[in-house]
Design a protein around this motif. Structure first.
Motif, short mmCIF file in Angstrom:
data_model
loop_
_atom_site.label_atom_id
_atom_site.label_comp_id
_atom_site.label_asym_id
_atom_site.label_seq_id
_atom_site.Cartn_x
_atom_site.Cartn_y
_atom_site.Cartn_z
N GLY A 128 -41.54 3.28 35.68
CA GLY A 128 -41.42 4.62 35.10
C GLY A 128 -41.87 5.69 36.09
N GLY A 129 -42.26 6.82 35.59
CA GLY A 129 -42.71 7.89 36.46
C GLY A 129 -42.20 9.24 35.98
N PRO A 130 -42.31 10.24 36.83
CA PRO A 130 -42.79 10.16 38.21
C PRO A 130 -44.31 10.08 38.37
CG PRO A 130 -42.14 12.41 37.72
CD PRO A 130 -41.77 11.59 36.52
N VAL A 131 -45.08 10.53 37.36
CA VAL A 131 -46.54 10.45 37.46
C VAL A 131 -47.04 9.49 36.40
CG1 VAL A 131 -48.71 11.71 37.39
CG2 VAL A 131 -46.68 12.81 38.34
N ILE A 132 -47.81 8.49 36.83
CA ILE A 132 -48.21 7.41 35.94
C ILE A 132 -49.73 7.23 35.99
CG2 ILE A 132 -47.92 4.95 35.42
CD1 ILE A 132 -45.43 5.27 37.45
N PRO A 133 -50.42 7.31 34.88
CA PRO A 133 -51.87 7.01 34.89
C PRO A 133 -52.11 5.56 35.29
CG PRO A 133 -51.18 8.05 32.82
CD PRO A 133 -49.93 7.66 33.53
N ILE A 134 -53.11 5.34 36.10
CA ILE A 134 -53.46 3.99 36.55
C ILE A 134 -54.79 3.61 35.92
CG2 ILE A 134 -53.96 2.50 38.50
CD1 ILE A 134 -51.07 3.40 38.38
N ASN A 138 -59.06 21.21 46.17
CA ASN A 138 -59.57 19.86 45.90
C ASN A 138 -58.57 18.83 46.42
OD1 ASN A 138 -61.16 17.77 44.91
ND2 ASN A 138 -60.33 17.91 42.83
N PRO A 139 -58.40 18.75 47.75
CA PRO A 139 -57.33 17.93 48.32
C PRO A 139 -57.47 16.46 47.96
CG PRO A 139 -58.86 18.67 50.03
CD PRO A 139 -59.20 19.42 48.80
N TRP A 140 -56.31 15.87 47.72
CA TRP A 140 -56.30 14.48 47.26
C TRP A 140 -56.64 13.48 48.36
CZ3 TRP A 140 -50.43 13.90 45.62
CH2 TRP A 140 -49.61 14.02 46.75
N GLY A 200 -53.24 13.99 39.58
CA GLY A 200 -54.70 13.93 39.62
C GLY A 200 -55.20 12.56 40.02
N ALA A 201 -56.51 12.42 40.03
CA ALA A 201 -57.13 11.14 40.38
C ALA A 201 -56.73 10.06 39.38
CB ALA A 201 -58.64 11.29 40.42
N ASN A 202 -56.67 8.83 39.87
CA ASN A 202 -56.33 7.67 39.05
C ASN A 202 -54.90 7.77 38.51
OD1 ASN A 202 -58.96 6.93 39.54
ND2 ASN A 202 -59.68 7.47 37.50
N ALA A 203 -54.00 8.24 39.35
CA ALA A 203 -52.60 8.35 38.96
C ALA A 203 -51.72 7.96 40.15
CB ALA A 203 -52.26 9.77 38.50
N ALA A 204 -50.52 7.48 39.84
CA ALA A 204 -49.54 7.14 40.86
C ALA A 204 -48.36 8.09 40.75
CB ALA A 204 -49.07 5.70 40.70
N CYS A 213 -53.08 8.33 44.00
CA CYS A 213 -54.14 9.32 44.18
C CYS A 213 -55.43 8.76 43.59
CB CYS A 213 -53.76 10.63 43.49
SG CYS A 213 -55.02 11.92 43.60
N THR A 214 -56.46 8.64 44.44
CA THR A 214 -57.72 8.04 43.98
C THR A 214 -58.82 9.06 43.79
OG1 THR A 214 -58.41 7.57 46.26
CG2 THR A 214 -57.14 5.87 45.11
N ALA A 215 -58.64 10.27 44.34
CA ALA A 215 -59.63 11.34 44.17
C ALA A 215 -58.93 12.66 44.50
CB ALA A 215 -60.82 11.13 45.10
N GLY A 216 -59.51 13.76 44.01
CA GLY A 216 -58.92 15.05 44.24
C GLY A 216 -57.63 15.22 43.46
N THR A 217 -56.83 16.22 43.86
CA THR A 217 -55.57 16.48 43.17
C THR A 217 -54.50 16.87 44.18
OG1 THR A 217 -56.11 18.82 42.82
CG2 THR A 217 -56.70 17.29 41.07
N GLY A 218 -53.28 16.71 43.74
CA GLY A 218 -52.13 17.11 44.54
C GLY A 218 -51.02 17.57 43.61
#
Length: 283
Positions: free
Chosen positions: A122-128, A100-102, A79-83, A62-67
């Protein structure tokens, strides 16, 4: 009504399953392969539900917005900047937020080495941390597979995917700017010509000696002093390779007042004396 795909300026490529099966028995791509990949900008109403999971592991950047994602019954915000990482066979659903669609880059992955790589990621959500680098690698994957699905293209995409996964692991391991580990590492790098006490360094960066040692072991595989020694020896090697400075002067520059002790220590680590190391052919 939520849609699964179809977004303005989207990019999407799916490798035919016949090609995937063939590639699964070839060198390199049997170890790691990208089977599907794409880019969905501002993916309003994006929604995917797979109650039984799929055969591939899913990586979404995810590079922008949220999901959001529901992974095996657990809810996560993305959120943005996360995998987002969803292992193969895991029940899941995910989609863009309403207000605020991703914007996402994504790929599906298979391969004999994938489970080990994903365990490290790791995961499931990882800051990039280095989002630009991650985007560049996913863009390379998408572009490569848009051009075709030849063995060479699949191998090229696999190489970029390997780099992407290992870069995520490295970024997670190394310290963020300003945190105690980063400040401690910077302090050690600036003091190659002297010894440092762990207790003093821990006090300087505001953590206990045991916690600082644990941070170093997690990031480097060794302790604080082992890391400092590695930095000093790296500087010694650089001086031996690029200058004609005497061994005695190099020893002093990297914090060893006694050149004989330095030489013994250097030989223990490199299985060669400083002079022998300098005279080796390199490159």
């Amino acid at each position: 009504m939520p849609i699964q795909e179809g977004f303005r300026n989207q990019r999407l490529t799916v490798v035919p399953r016949r090609v995937v099966v063939e590639a699964s028995s070839r060198p390199v791509t049997r170890r790691l392969m990208v089977t599907d990949t794409g880019h969905y900008p501002i993916a309003a109403d994006h929604l995917m539900r797979r109650p039984n999971g799929i055969e591939e592991t899913i990586l979404i950047l995810c590079t922008a917005g949220t999901g959001w994602a529901n992974i095996a019954g657990a809810q996560h915000r993305v959120g943005a900047n996360a995998a987002l990482v969803i292992p193969r066979g895991t029940p899941h659903a995910y989609g863009a937020s309403y207000d605020n669609p991703w914007t996402i880059w994504w790929c599906h992955l298979r391969g004999a080495d994938l489970a080990e790589l994903i365990e490290e990621v790791g995961g499931p959500v990882i800051p990039i941390r280095r989002i630009d680098r991650a985007i560049a690698l996913l863009d390379e994957i998408v572009t490569t597979l848009e051009r075709g699905h030849s063995p060479a293209s699949l191998m090229g995409a696999a190489g970029a995917a390997w780099k992407l996964l290992t870069q995520i692991v490295v970024d997670r391991t190394m310290p963020a700017p300003g945190d105690p580990l980063q400040r401690a590492m910077a302090y050690l790098a600036e003091r190659l010509d002297s010894t440092v006490r762990v207790a003093d360094l821990a006090s300087l960066v505001g953590v206990s000696p045991s916690h600082l040692s644990a941070l170093f072991r997690r990031a480097t595989g060794g302790g604080v002093l082992a890391h400092h020694t590695a930095l000093r020896m790296a500087q010694a090697r650089s001086l031996l390779d690029t200058t004609d400075t005497t061994v005695a002067n190099i020893a002093r520059e990297v914090g060893y007042p006694d050149p004989f002790y330095f030489s013994r220590h250097f030989k223990r680590m490199h299985e060669a004396s400083p002079t022998e190391y300098r005279n080796r052919a390199k490159g």
